[in-house]
Design an enzyme around this catalytic site. Structure first.
Site, PDB file in Angstrom:
ATOM      1  N   LYS A  75       0.894  -1.327  -0.106  1.00  0.00           N
ATOM      2  CA  LYS A  75      -0.055  -0.129  -0.038  1.00  0.00           C
ATOM      3  C   LYS A  75       0.985   1.368   0.051  1.00  0.00           C
ATOM      4  O   LYS A  75       1.836   1.474   0.607  1.00  0.00           O
ATOM      5  CB  LYS A  75      -0.780   0.026   1.055  1.00  0.00           C
ATOM      6  CG  LYS A  75      -1.812   1.165   1.420  1.00  0.00           C
ATOM      7  CD  LYS A  75      -2.735   0.877   2.482  1.00  0.00           C
ATOM      8  CE  LYS A  75      -3.839   1.737   2.765  1.00  0.00           C
ATOM      9  NZ  LYS A  75      -4.798   1.867   4.045  1.00  0.00           N
ATOM     10  N   SER A 150      -9.668   1.832   2.926  1.00  0.00           N
ATOM     11  CA  SER A 150      -8.812   2.555   2.117  1.00  0.00           C
ATOM     12  C   SER A 150      -7.781   1.818   1.611  1.00  0.00           C
ATOM     13  O   SER A 150      -7.109   2.174   0.214  1.00  0.00           O
ATOM     14  CB  SER A 150      -8.097   3.747   2.806  1.00  0.00           C
ATOM     15  OG  SER A 150      -7.114   3.114   3.803  1.00  0.00           O
ATOM     16  N   SER A 174      -9.734  -0.612   7.232  1.00  0.00           N
ATOM     17  CA  SER A 174      -9.131  -0.392   5.828  1.00  0.00           C
ATOM     18  C   SER A 174      -8.354  -1.750   5.221  1.00  0.00           C
ATOM     19  O   SER A 174      -8.113  -1.625   4.009  1.00  0.00           O
ATOM     20  CB  SER A 174      -8.342   0.529   5.687  1.00  0.00           C
ATOM     21  OG  SER A 174      -9.019   1.802   5.596  1.00  0.00           O
TER      22      SER A 174
HETATM   23  N1  GLN Z   1     -12.997   4.223   6.455  1.00  0.00           N
HETATM   24  C1  GLN Z   1     -12.270   4.333   7.673  1.00  0.00           C
HETATM   25  C2  GLN Z   1     -12.129   5.862   7.680  1.00  0.00           C
HETATM   26  O1  GLN Z   1     -12.473   6.599   6.640  1.00  0.00           O
HETATM   27  C3  GLN Z   1     -11.144   3.646   8.113  1.00  0.00           C
HETATM   28  C4  GLN Z   1     -10.155   3.840   7.209  1.00  0.00           C
HETATM   29  C5  GLN Z   1      -8.891   3.068   7.562  1.00  0.00           C
HETATM   30  O2  GLN Z   1      -8.824   2.060   8.412  1.00  0.00           O
HETATM   31  N2  GLN Z   1      -7.906   3.552   7.276  1.00  0.00           N
HETATM   32  O3  GLN Z   1     -11.322   6.461   8.496  1.00  0.00           O
END
Ligand code: GLN
Length: 486
Positions: A75, A150, A174
């Protein structure tokens, strides 16, 4: 044989018997990326030259890690020395880190080949990759749909066989939610099990790095390589690391779950959840009962407050972490008439809308006069949520829930409604607040052919329990054998 379809375990078996070279495997995966990624958009940067050079070198020798010669995607919020690391943000568009993250150092020691850096929501803020500052990744099962986020690029790359495995990060879901949307396995380890050194910080008390893989067994193999204490991350735990694949040895088809207690929290089967998701998850629980597990009903009473607490804590930490992007130290610089206007113009131009929204929310929550009402309150709620898990784990070994209330939504469907987007992590967020480990495993498909994910949550540092239960379930049902026909 289409080599890019192999799992880590399969490829490692062939490589160790000299029936496959890292070069042939990497060539196959890089060819797959070349053929497919213009349609999926999983990668921000493809590192073909690096991968081929590593594979060539590794083909000459043999390694003792199952990751020897395995093509893996990272990532793009983890630093690989000398390779552009953008966080999918314009503000870091040309940032080339002068150092290596601990996770990629460990993968290098194990002999991996870097296929490239995958797309994400800018600074990992989002649930669909639509917040990427560059482009949106498509779901390989249906390219009109989001891959989740994400870590959507990593999950899509694994699902479409554009790497053998990938690394993601999980602050509120994410790793698990995109794994669920893309029909692959995603593991968020216990907070502190995997070093965060070299991971670009979003919310430091919640962030954890973990694997996204084709099978549960592969997740255990990657975890073996990346887990462990690190003096460069003061929050990393210096526990002895077990062999996470040990729970899977023996007859692969025949692992039973006798003696395992699985808790089902009633708060996770809510109105508004897709009916087909509920049916698939309940069927998965039934399957685990058939394998010998005892299934009991439990309560996690503070679940309803998790999303609210998370969005105060995560945005507060983000507002502080992201203060470093000021146009002076590194990254984009838009010169203004003086220092303050340079800061302001750089940040105005460099950050996307969602990142700005969160910096503002977090700055507000931390400001004097509001700190007690918001940040302190959210931390108190966090303690209650953690206690819910402590209580539950006195009675059960593993908690089973859906990973997400829906299957993959359409690209654009939630993009204009941040609250709707925030709610897609309703089942994953509590886990980060409590710091416990959890894994998402494919557990079927909806009538539109989209994957559904089952989440198994474990006690602190008891990854072995969720890996074992997940592996037994996965082998019994075989969903992982179904791949998207992209
Ligand atoms: N979707 C969640 C957020 O927007 C989690 C994102 C993540 O785990 N990086 O913060």
């Amino acid at each position: 044989m289409e080599l890019f379809r192999l799992t880590i375990a399969e490829a490692a078996g062939l490589i160790s018997k000299n029936e496959l070279t890292p070069l042939a495997l990497t060539e196959s995966v890089m060819g797959r990326i070349g053929a497919l990624d213009s349609r999926v958009g999983a990668y921000i940067t493809v590192t073909k030259d690096i991968a081929m050079e590593q594979a060539g070198r590794l083909s000459a020798g043999s390694g003792n890690s199952p990751l020897h010669g395995i093509p893996i995607a990272i990532k793009d919020n983890m630093c690989v020395k000398g390779v552009r690391t953008t966080c999918a943000s314009k503000i870091l568009e040309n940032f080339i880190p002068p150092y290596e993250s601990t996770v990629t150092t460990k993968l290098q020691e194990a002999g991996y080949c870097l296929t490239g850096k995958t797309n994400l929501d800018e600074f990992a803020m989002g649930s669909s990759t639509e917040n990427s500052g560059f482009f949106t990744t498509k779901n390989p099962w249906d390219v009109t749909r989001a891959p989740g986020g994400s870590s959507g690029g990593s999950a899509a790359a694994v699902a479409a066989d554009m790497c053998i495995a990938a690394i993601g990060s999980d602050t509120g879901g994410s790793i698990r939610q995109p794994a669920s949307f893309c029909g692959v396995v995603g593991l968020k380890p216990t907070y502190g099990l995997v070093s965060r050194f070299g991971l670009v910080a979003f919310a430091s008390s919640l962030d954890q790095i973990g694997p996204i893989t084709k099978t549960v067994e592969d997740a255990a193999i990657v975890l073996n390589a990346i887990a462990g204490g690190d003096n460069r991350d003061s929050t990393s735990a210096h526990n002895a690391i077990p062999d996470y694949t040990a729970v899977m040895s023996g007859n692969l088809q025949g692992i039973k779950l006798h003696g395992l207690k699985i808790g089902i929290p009633e708060e996770y089967f809510i109105d508004g959840m897709d009916r087909e998701v509920e049916v698939a998850v309940r069927a998965a629980i039934e399957e685990m009962r058939r394998l010998g597990a005892e299934v009991v009903s439990i309560k996690l009473p503070h679940t309803a407050y998790a999303v609210a607490a998370y969005y105060i804590i995560a945005t507060s930490e983000a507002s502080s972490n992201l203060a470093r992007y000021d146009g002076v130290k590194y990254g984009m610089r838009v010169s203004g008439s003086d220092l303050i206007s340079t800061y302001m113009e750089t940040r105005a131009k460099g950050f996307g809308q969602e990142v700005k929204r969160r910096i503002m929310l977090g700055t507000y929550a931390l400001s004097s006069g509001y700190y007690d009402a918001y940040y302190k309150k959210a931390q108190q709620v966090r303690t209650l949520i953690k206690r819910d898990f402590d209580e539950a784990f006195k009675r059960v070994d593993v908690i089973a829930t859906p990973t997400s209330p829906t299957t993959a939504f359409k690209i654009g469907e939630k993009a204009d409604d941040p609250l709707q987007m925030y709610l897609s992590d309703i089942f994953t967020i509590s886990v980060n607040l409590a710091g416990v480990p959890a894994i998402s495993i494919p557990c079927g498909f909806d009538s539109g052919g989209l994957p559904i994910g089952l989440q198994l949550i474990g006690r602190h540092f008891d990854e072995a329990a969720i890996l074992k239960a997940g592996h037994a379930y996965e082998r019994a049902v075989g969903w992982y054998e179904r791949r998207p026909s992209i």
